[in-house]
Structure formats: structure tokens, C-alpha cells
Write a protein that holds these residues in place. Structure first.
Motif, mmCIF file in Angstrom:
data_model
loop_
_atom_site.group_PDB
_atom_site.id
_atom_site.type_symbol
_atom_site.label_atom_id
_atom_site.label_comp_id
_atom_site.label_asym_id
_atom_site.label_seq_id
_atom_site.Cartn_x
_atom_site.Cartn_y
_atom_site.Cartn_z
ATOM 1 N N VAL A 101 36.095 39.209 44.163
ATOM 2 C CA VAL A 101 36.068 40.626 44.546
ATOM 3 C C VAL A 101 36.916 41.437 43.568
ATOM 4 O O VAL A 101 36.510 42.501 43.092
ATOM 5 C CB VAL A 101 36.569 40.811 45.994
ATOM 6 N N GLU A 102 38.094 40.930 43.259
ATOM 7 C CA GLU A 102 38.992 41.629 42.334
ATOM 8 C C GLU A 102 38.425 41.655 40.915
ATOM 9 O O GLU A 102 38.595 42.643 40.202
ATOM 10 C CB GLU A 102 40.382 40.991 42.352
ATOM 11 N N ARG A 147 39.198 35.340 47.449
ATOM 12 C CA ARG A 147 38.740 36.703 47.170
ATOM 13 C C ARG A 147 38.947 37.108 45.709
ATOM 14 O O ARG A 147 38.949 38.279 45.363
ATOM 15 C CB ARG A 147 39.403 37.714 48.114
ATOM 16 N N TRP A 148 39.099 36.151 44.830
ATOM 17 C CA TRP A 148 39.282 36.416 43.409
ATOM 18 C C TRP A 148 38.079 37.144 42.833
ATOM 19 O O TRP A 148 38.218 38.075 42.056
ATOM 20 C CB TRP A 148 39.513 35.087 42.695
ATOM 21 N N ARG A 193 28.844 38.941 42.981
ATOM 22 C CA ARG A 193 29.605 40.191 43.041
ATOM 23 C C ARG A 193 29.345 41.124 41.865
ATOM 24 O O ARG A 193 29.661 42.299 41.926
ATOM 25 C CB ARG A 193 31.101 39.890 43.064
#
Length: 194
Positions: free
Chosen positions: A34-35, A31-32, A97
Motif C-alpha cells: 500500500v505504501e 501493508r508494505w 496495487r
């Protein structure tokens, strides 16, 4: 009597002056992307460049037999292909993203330090911020060379944002707790720049 006062008003600096370099090394935590998307939303008009790095070290080899050299060359080419596919997968997830498509530069680091390559590229491009994910290096690798994100933090002349793995769905924020910038568990939170 006239008093001169200088106020540091960074809010007057336009977002377009900010340059953000996002380094993708293929070993980012889950989930990198997303951050990173959340972090980049804070500067919507910033210029973003993504640096995709493939790092396949070449161990010494001294075989004299041609068949051994060919087998090593095939194994090395396959390792390079797997590494590039892994970085491409992480890069594709990151680009999906982001709201705008940034410039993407691919760099192959054959026998050098990828942390140094990130820092050199950031300096050459004039980056104000480098975003990198935590490198889950093994204990031995971290003791001998240091993790990639630790090397970027130690060498960068600009601000560095290190995005740690998300634990139990909640992002952690931590202050630097030692002069070296490492916490007790070995992770690095961030390094501020001017």
C-alpha cells in the motif's frame, strides 16, 4: 555588470526521466505494498521495474553418506520453493496495487549478499530511486551482517526509500539521526541522492 545566476529547477525535469527500482525480498512489513503504491503515485510517469529476489543461502555440508546428501538436497529444494512462493505472494500483492504493470525481473541470490545484488542491479539499470521494505532481521543477524535495507542504504549510489512498518495505522517519517543513517531503534528512514 552582468550577474549570472544558476537556478536548480528540478520541476523542469520530466517524470519520464525518473527510473524507480522496487525490490521485493519477501520479508517486507505488513501493508508494505500500500505504501509503495502511494509513493509511486507521486511520479506517475516514472519508469518502474520490480526486482523479485529469492535469497536461500547454502550452508556448508560435508556428509559422505549418499542418503544424507539426498535428504539435504530435498530440504534445500523445499526451502527454495517456500522462499520463491513467499516472494511471489508479496509480488502479487504489490502488482495488484499498482496502476500500471511494471517490468518484473526475478533474481536468485544463492550465496551472495542480496543487498549488493539490489545495488548492482540499480546501478546497471540506471535507477534514480530504489524502494525497499524494512527487513525484520534478528538482532544477531543485524549485528553480524546488517539488515538487507541497511546494506542497500549503505551501498547505493542513488536515492533509497526505505518503507518502515506502519505502526498503529499511522506511517512514521523520521530524519536521519546519526552519520550511519540509523536511528536509535536501528531503523533507516531514507537516503537522498542527486
Amino acid at each position: 555588470m552582468e550577474i549570472h545566476r544558476q537556478v536548480d529547477d528540478r520541476s523542469s525535469v520530466p517524470d519520464t526521466a525518473r527510473r524507480i527500482l522496487v525490490a521485493v525480498h519477501g520479508r517486507e512489513p505488513a501493508r508494505w505494498e500500500v505504501e509503495v503504491g502511494r509513493a509511486l503515485m507521486l511520479s506517475p510517469r516514472a519508469t518502474v521495474q520490480v526486482l523479485a529476489i529469492t535469497d536461500v543461502p547454502s550452508p556448508p555440508f560435508a556428509a559422505l553418506l549418499p542418503s544424507a546428501r539426498r535428504a539435504r538436497a530435498r530440504a534445500f529444494a523445499e526451502w527454495r520453493r517456500i522462499e520463491a512462493a513467499n516472494v511471489a505472494q508479496r509480488l502479487e500483492a504489490l502488482l495488484a496495487r499498482l496502476s500500471a504493470v511494471p517490468d518484473v525481473a526475478w533474481v536468485h541470490v544463492p550465496d551472495a549478499d542480496p543487498g549488493r545484488t539490489i545495488v548492482e542491479r540499480a546501478a546497471a539499470w540506471g535507477a534514480d530511486l530504489v524502494v525497499v521494505g524494512v527487513d525484520p532481521a534478528s538482532w544477531l543477524h543485524r549485528r553480524l551482517l546488517g539488515a538487507l535495507h541497511e546494506r542497500v542504504v549503505a551501498r547505493a549510489s542513488c536515492a533509497v526509500l526505505v518503507l518502515p512498518p506502519v505502526e498503529r495505522g499511522v506511517a512514521r517519517v523520521r530524519e536521519e539521526s546519526s552519520p550511519a543513517g540509523r536511528g536509535r531503534d536501528g531503523t533507516v528512514a531514507a537516503k537522498g541522492g542527486a
